[in-house]
Scaffold this active site. Sequence first.
Site, short mmCIF file in Angstrom:
data_model
loop_
_atom_site.label_atom_id
_atom_site.label_comp_id
_atom_site.label_asym_id
_atom_site.label_seq_id
_atom_site.Cartn_x
_atom_site.Cartn_y
_atom_site.Cartn_z
N CYS A 1 0.86 -1.19 0.00
CA CYS A 1 0.00 0.00 0.00
C CYS A 1 0.89 1.23 0.00
O CYS A 1 1.79 1.35 0.83
CB CYS A 1 -0.89 -0.01 1.25
SG CYS A 1 -1.80 1.53 1.50
N CYS B 1 0.36 3.32 3.55
CA CYS B 1 0.82 2.85 4.86
C CYS B 1 1.87 1.75 4.82
O CYS B 1 2.40 1.35 5.85
CB CYS B 1 -0.37 2.38 5.69
SG CYS B 1 -1.01 0.77 5.17
N CYS C 1 -7.30 -1.15 1.46
CA CYS C 1 -6.24 -1.57 2.39
C CYS C 1 -6.85 -1.75 3.77
O CYS C 1 -7.48 -0.85 4.29
CB CYS C 1 -5.12 -0.54 2.43
SG CYS C 1 -3.88 -0.89 3.69
N CYS D 1 -8.12 -5.75 -9.63
CA CYS D 1 -7.76 -4.72 -10.59
C CYS D 1 -7.33 -3.49 -9.79
O CYS D 1 -8.17 -2.80 -9.20
CB CYS D 1 -8.99 -4.42 -11.45
SG CYS D 1 -8.70 -3.27 -12.78
FE FE Z 1 -2.69 1.11 3.60
#
Ligand code: FE
Length: 134
Positions: A48, A51, A97, A121
Amino acid sequence: MDKPKPKISKEMLDKLTKEQVDVCFYKGTEAPFTGKLLHNKEKGTYHCVVCGNPLFPSETKFESGTGWPSFYDVIKKGNVKLEEDASYSMDRTEVVCSKCGAHLGHMFNDGPPDKTGLRYCINSVALDFKPISS
Ligand code: FE
């Protein structure tokens, strides 16, 4: 009804591009075939961008022809959250996320049938690629 404004720290705003903020915090979508990780075939892990949560292993990445990085599985169950998304009059499954809530992309059921049959995707700008160091 207005959507609640996402909480973005000053630190985050400095770290992310305008497009990354639009995708990750306002559920935007990058233009197809523009992402720099679209054709990345290096071995490693996709995290991600907000984060750093590990999301997808390079082993599950495949060429879907859609113009967005596509994966058939996550690195670990629970690292992404799936949410129903009825925006734009479409019935889609949103991929988020699980650690920070950043919007990543959508999940479809037209992935490789010999694998999971799923296609995650994902917007390239929502991902941070970390190659496996040899
Ligand atoms: Fe994240």
